[in-house]
Design an enzyme around this catalytic site. Structure first.
Site, mmCIF file in Angstrom:
data_model
loop_
_atom_site.group_PDB
_atom_site.id
_atom_site.type_symbol
_atom_site.label_atom_id
_atom_site.label_comp_id
_atom_site.label_asym_id
_atom_site.label_seq_id
_atom_site.Cartn_x
_atom_site.Cartn_y
_atom_site.Cartn_z
ATOM 1 N N GLY A 151 -0.679 -2.891 1.644
ATOM 2 C CA GLY A 151 -0.231 -2.400 0.334
ATOM 3 C C GLY A 151 1.240 -2.062 0.344
ATOM 4 O O GLY A 151 1.865 -2.049 1.405
ATOM 5 N N ASN A 152 1.784 -1.837 -0.836
ATOM 6 C CA ASN A 152 3.185 -1.418 -0.955
ATOM 7 C C ASN A 152 3.237 0.083 -1.213
ATOM 8 O O ASN A 152 2.284 0.644 -1.738
ATOM 9 C CB ASN A 152 3.841 -2.102 -2.150
ATOM 10 C CG ASN A 152 4.118 -3.564 -1.892
ATOM 11 O OD1 ASN A 152 3.872 -4.062 -0.804
ATOM 12 N ND2 ASN A 152 4.611 -4.238 -2.891
#
Ligand code: CTP
Length: 395
Positions: free
Chosen positions: A204-205
């Site tokens: 994920g970011n």
């Protein structure tokens, strides 16, 4: 209008039921928070009956055992009105004290606060009270000065709380927003996406979702219907005109956008979408074996690019670019590559800008070749600037 009326312990509390009735008449939603000492002046039952909402007094509700979440209050309201504001409460507000629910809510406010003082004339003239009011004013709090007249002490002078009609008038002035997005639907993507590797791990970011939620809040204030499609976040928002769709992965976000894009006129794509996802999610937790682990990744759909290539003349797309180098060049390339109408650049090199902060510093570029720079601001203020820009762009 969503208004929290905060009541502190002064005799002028008897005027608050009238204030609530006036506010309800002009269509406001009202919630009351009382300091513990104010319940000696007015019954919480009266305020609850008039506002049609439970009244917050303690940090937790002794009957239900539930926590009165000051953060939720702060996110919910368009305005906190503290009336009557006693010398004690004013002193605490000015100095950041936080020993009751009302003070904690003030510190959690995302929007504005109006303080309406009420006290005896000598107290109102006292240098410490004047200093505290001046401090609050410097902090951006609106102050509605006390009026002159007969006081509870029998003395006559300045210190009377402004009348409910006057308070309502000031509230309307403070909150005056032209509903420029009335009858418009705004689609907003927010937060990160999580792409599962196995049942416990994901790619994920970094993204808190705060910018996307601030944008949704602003669009609602401007009268829009908002479809907010958000990845995993701890942000909250509730509103009759809000459709909040929770998703986890980029593909889920893409599917939701595909369903709702047609009915939207403005798309603001603030999500930090993961560019890649594992080709295959393992059904069981991957066990450590050796020093290296190879994952096969595949690219995720580019959501804003899809929306931009599938838009009608009455639709515009607004995207973000978070860049670390060659910021302007990269943002302009992204604008044309993804066929966006407007791009908002935030640079990770700017102190206070980025994904986990409450502030942001942006520059905006658009497909008409226009450009505007903004100073470092709270994300709520940044959301105002963005919608003002979008509105001007659409003219
Ligand atoms: N975006 C999107 N779908 C994706 C990736 C990005 O809708 N799969 C949107 C973001 O919400 C943002 C804009 O595209 O509005 C730019 O995102 P960014 O991550 O900066 O762009 P990338 O295409 O990932 O470019 P980079 O090569 O810089 O990572």
């Amino acid at each position: 209008m969503r208004i929290i009326v905060g009541i502190s312990g002064g005799i002028a509390a008897y005027k608050i039921p009238f204030l609530i009735r006036h506010l309800k008449k002009i269509g406001a939603e009202v919630k009351c928070i009382m300091t513990p000492s104010s319940i000696d002046f007015i019954s919480p039952l009266v305020l609850s009956a008039l506002s049609n909402e439970p009244v917050g007094i303690e940090f937790w509700n002794k009957e239900t055992g539930e926590w009165n979440n000051h953060v939720h209050y702060g996110e919910w309201a368009d305005l906190l009105v503290i009336a009557p504001a006693t010398a004690n409460t004013i002193a605490k507000l000015a100095n950041g004290a936080c020993d009751n629910l009302l003070l904690a809510t003030y510190l959690s406010m995302r929007s504005k606060t109006l303080v309406v003082p009420a006290m005896d004339l000598d107290m109102y003239k006292h240098p410490t009270v004047l200093r505290n009011l001046e401090q609050l004013s410097k902090d951006g709090v609106h102050i509605l000065p006390a009026e002159s007249g007969e006081l509870a002490s029998g003395l006559v002078g300045e210190g009377r709380m402004a009348e409910p009609e006057t308070i309502v008038g000031i509230i309307q002035t403070i909150l005056a927003v032209e509903p420029v997005l009335l009858n418009k639907t705004v689609l907003i993507t927010a937060g990160p996406t999580h792409e599962a590797i196995d049942p416990v791990r994901f790619i994920g970011n970094n993204s808190s979702g705060k910018m996307g939620f601030a944008l949704a809040h602003r669009a609602l204030q401007l009268g829009a219907k908002v479809i907010l499609i958000s990845g995993p976040t701890s942000c909250h928002l509730q509103h009759d005109a809000l459709q909040l769709i929770h998703v986890t992965t980029a593909v889920e976000m893409f599917n939701a956008v595909q369903i709702h894009w047609k009915e939207s006129q403005i798309g603001v794509f603030a999500a930090a979408v993961a560019d890649f996802r594992p080709l295959k999610m393992e059904n069981t937790k991957i066990k450590k074996s050796g020093d290296l682990l190879s994952l096969e990744l595949t690219t995720n759909p580019d959501i804003i690019e899809w929306a931009s290539t599938n838009k009608e003349d009455n639709q515009i797309t607004v995207g973000f670019a978070l860049e670390t180098n060659n910021e302007k060049e990269n943002a302009l390339l992204k604008l044309s590559r993804k066929k966006m109408d407007v791009i908002i650049l935030n640079s990770l090199n700017e102190k206070g800008a980025g994904f986990e902060t409450d502030t942001n510093k942006i520059s905006i570029f658009d497909s008409k070749g226009q450009h505007q720079e903004f100073s470092l601001k709270q994300k709520t203020e940044v959301a105002r600037d963005i919608f003002k820009y979008i509105n001007d762009y659409n003219q």
